[in-house]
Design a protein around this motif. Structure first.
Motif, PDB file in Angstrom:
ATOM      1  N   LYS A   1       7.376  -3.937  14.451  1.00 22.09           N
ATOM      2  CA  LYS A   1       6.998  -4.104  15.929  1.00 22.09           C
ATOM      3  C   LYS A   1       7.687  -5.305  16.588  1.00 22.09           C
ATOM      4  O   LYS A   1       7.723  -5.304  17.760  1.00 22.09           O
TER       5      LYS A   1
ATOM      6  N   ASN B   1       5.738   5.167  11.088  1.00 21.64           N
ATOM      7  CA  ASN B   1       4.557   5.958  11.089  1.00 21.64           C
ATOM      8  C   ASN B   1       4.259   6.527   9.835  1.00 21.64           C
ATOM      9  O   ASN B   1       3.150   6.904   9.345  1.00 21.64           O
ATOM     10  N   ALA B   2       5.420   6.927   8.928  1.00 18.39           N
ATOM     11  CA  ALA B   2       5.112   7.732   7.763  1.00 18.39           C
ATOM     12  C   ALA B   2       4.511   6.635   6.612  1.00 18.39           C
ATOM     13  O   ALA B   2       3.694   7.246   6.118  1.00 18.39           O
TER      14      ALA B   2
ATOM     15  N   SER C   1      11.586   3.970  13.600  1.00 20.79           N
ATOM     16  CA  SER C   1      10.284   4.456  14.297  1.00 20.79           C
ATOM     17  C   SER C   1       9.697   5.588  13.502  1.00 20.79           C
ATOM     18  O   SER C   1       8.388   5.678  13.438  1.00 20.79           O
ATOM     19  N   THR C   2      10.316   6.514  12.902  1.00 27.86           N
ATOM     20  CA  THR C   2       9.726   7.440  12.201  1.00 27.86           C
ATOM     21  C   THR C   2       9.240   6.872  10.856  1.00 27.86           C
ATOM     22  O   THR C   2       7.968   7.419  10.552  1.00 27.86           O
TER      23      THR C   2
ATOM     24  N   MET D   1      21.744   4.706  17.234  1.00 22.76           N
ATOM     25  CA  MET D   1      20.413   5.784  17.427  1.00 22.76           C
ATOM     26  C   MET D   1      19.943   6.039  15.822  1.00 22.76           C
ATOM     27  O   MET D   1      18.808   6.399  15.630  1.00 22.76           O
TER      28      MET D   1
ATOM     29  N   LEU E   1      11.081  -6.022  15.506  1.00 20.32           N
ATOM     30  CA  LEU E   1      12.322  -5.937  15.132  1.00 20.32           C
ATOM     31  C   LEU E   1      13.268  -5.268  16.346  1.00 20.32           C
ATOM     32  O   LEU E   1      13.072  -3.950  16.357  1.00 20.32           O
TER      33      LEU E   1
ATOM     34  N   GLU F   1      17.335   3.369  15.122  1.00 23.97           N
ATOM     35  CA  GLU F   1      16.098   3.336  15.733  1.00 23.97           C
ATOM     36  C   GLU F   1      15.361   4.471  15.433  1.00 23.97           C
ATOM     37  O   GLU F   1      14.052   4.568  15.234  1.00 23.97           O
ATOM     38  N   LEU F   2      16.062   5.636  15.025  1.00 27.76           N
ATOM     39  CA  LEU F   2      15.371   7.015  14.567  1.00 27.76           C
ATOM     40  C   LEU F   2      14.698   6.402  13.314  1.00 27.76           C
ATOM     41  O   LEU F   2      13.122   7.068  12.876  1.00 27.76           O
TER      42      LEU F   2
ATOM     43  N   LEU G   1      14.806  13.777   7.763  1.00 29.56           N
ATOM     44  CA  LEU G   1      15.593  12.702   8.556  1.00 29.56           C
ATOM     45  C   LEU G   1      16.973  12.197   8.151  1.00 29.56           C
ATOM     46  O   LEU G   1      17.683  12.351   8.944  1.00 29.56           O
TER      47      LEU G   1
END
Lengths: 199, 199, 199, 199
Positions: C112, C167-168, C163-164, C156, C114, C159-160, C184
């Motif tokens: 949160k 959560n995982a 963030s994914t 991109m 970075l 960040e992908l 992913l």
DNA sequence: GATGAATGAGCGTTCATTCAT
DNA sequence: AATGAATGAACGCTCATTCAT
């Protein structure tokens, strides 16, 4: 005034009197907010409901204590039938320095903090909220005499009295208050006469 | 004086001048010992080799700065051929208040801390280490005139000047220094005459 | 390095590791300077000799922990002989998310906080102090292939992944890390191909 | 709804809107409950009649503000006659990021706090209280196409959009929102196609 | 339901002072 | 003599929470 307001007033007065006691005993710099609230027996946060900081409460106390001195002196002046302007001024000065001499902790607290700016703004509730300066002006007017620069005249008298009496009362140097008085009052008369203009 | 002593004196002087700079810029309460040693570029511990605490260095500075003011005034007095006692006293007072007016940070620093006790003990190296009071006594003696209580007379003059000029210089209230001077010097003359006794 | 410097380094490291432990256990907002110095067994004031405030030590920790993750991944990459650009990128990503999955407290602490700005400035000591971005650029260059906007492409992907995987790993929602990985990595390949330009 | 209930709702709304204003202006950490009730012009105690604490009101606001964004986007989508699934998704994303770009304080407030758990639970009153996820499912169903794991697909798109746009809007790094959009939408199409299964 | 005075633990920060080097 | 790292008590101030009114 409701019960709540009454309680609030009591709290504030407890803070004021605790602060006054500590300021005069240990000096402002050595008194912390913690000391004040402990002495007033309430929580630290409560202090900040009533005052901004230590200097806020100090200024409130200076005004309050100074006005009390002046009110007392003025009340006595009214009781007596004093003649000339010189006698009136000397009566007030004499009354105030006697009060200070009896309660030396007051002069220690006030003297070094009492600037002309604060002095000239002190309000006397008993006298229609007039300032000290206003009262002097009234006395001058009632005397029927005429002066060049009333404010400067009063300023010089006040500063002379304040600084010389501080030393006389607190240090008794170079003379005691009683030894100082005759010459002090003589100089006050000189200052008054030096400002007078023929009518 | 050996090399070591010289080095020590340099250290001390660096501390004194750094402290003076900071005290006048930010006030004593807002100046820490850290500030002083940082500004003097030495280690914290070194401070304690030379001074007891912040108030020790403050008192040393007050004496030093005050004596410089008086020395300057006295040097100028010697250069000129001033006549009467009144003229001498007013010359000195005038010279000092002009110095203060030019360097207001000095009066802000000294004024509230300069008690009569300190003042009367200030020594003037140039004048055989005499005190300010001694020099006034010399001036009085040279005038050939006679006064009731010289110390009290000087005390009243010094206190009157100190307190009125502080307000005039710092606050310009209720008048500026230039507006104050004529009446101030007139009152000084009154004080002198009030103490004079016939010979 | 002298004895003193060594001791200083030990102190600082004790503060860093205590802070990291507490930040990951209780969160930054619930960790006070008091907590940190108590855990590091030193006086409160000592903290301020090494860090400006809580956020200073946080930023130092983020950089440090992030660079460690990246260094580890890069070291492993060097050990193996990975073929295509896609494989390299996926190898690094896979290595880092596995590290994070094992030490979930790290991702909770870093994720949160970075930002891309911080990420792109992380320096890898082992690689001539190059930034993460520089290393990606090197990998791209070595592949001999050409891309429209390398920085945007890496941005991109980062960040992908960030963030994914957060959560995982942390919530296991809507899928676990292992369930996420195939899709992913497939999307990473899509992104790479979408930026490639014919040579 | 009675008069009392109406008054209660007004109080709550005043608190919500005051909190939102302050959170976006000064950040949550710098906003106290005092600030909120002062701004909402009611007593401190009242706050606790409606919310548990600061974080309770924060979570309520995130849901509320997020659903508004989604509702707006969805309303616009209905007005237009959008063709393919890809176009629908991109239309919604585009509409939301444009809203966020116009009101940057919203993305600053939401982004770092918007977990997938919260997002997937946001209810849209206008759409029979359906969740955002439900609406996506409807759109997918209406397209008549078939996907492997709809939730994971939407999750990846949402996370990618959220994290890349946050940087593009707030920091304009490494590219601005407008520079990001083409590649972002291209990647969204890749993700959709990667999840599609032949019917 | 609404109020707001009162609380007091807890915060970050400062700084005079010490003392091993 | 000089250093400066380390200390830790003390400071001013904040603020979530309570509760009598």
């Amino acid at each position: 005034m409701g019960k709540v307001d009454e309680k609030k007033k009591l709290k504030q007065e407890a803070l004021l009197s605790s602060a006054f006691k500590l300021f005069t005993e240990k000096g402002i710099n050595n008194t912390s907010i913690s000391d004040i609230v402990n002495s007033a027996k309430m929580a630290k946060g409560t202090f900040y409901l009533y005052f901004k900081d230590k200097y806020d409460i100090r200024d409130r106390l200076i005004s309050y204590e100074s006005s009390k001195l002046f009110e007392n002196a003025n009340r006595e002046l009214m009781k007596n039938d004093i003649g000339s302007l010189e006698d009136c001024v000397i009566f007030i000065v004499n009354n105030i320095v006697d009060q200070l001499n009896e309660k030396q902790y007051i002069i220690k607290f006030i003297a070094k903090n009492l600037s002309w700016a604060i002095f000239s703004n002190i309000r006397i509730a008993e006298k229609d909220n007039k300032s000290c300066m206003d009262i002097f002006r009234d006395i001058i007017e009632n005397s029927g005499r005429k002066f060049r620069d009333e404010d400067l005249m009063v300023f010089m008298i006040v500063e002379l009295v304040n600084s010389t009496c501080y030393n006389a009362i607190v240090n008794k140097r170079p003379v005691t208050l009683d030894e100082l008085k005759p010459d002090l009052y003589c100089t006050i008369c000189s200052i008054i006469s030096q400002f007078e203009v023929a009518v």
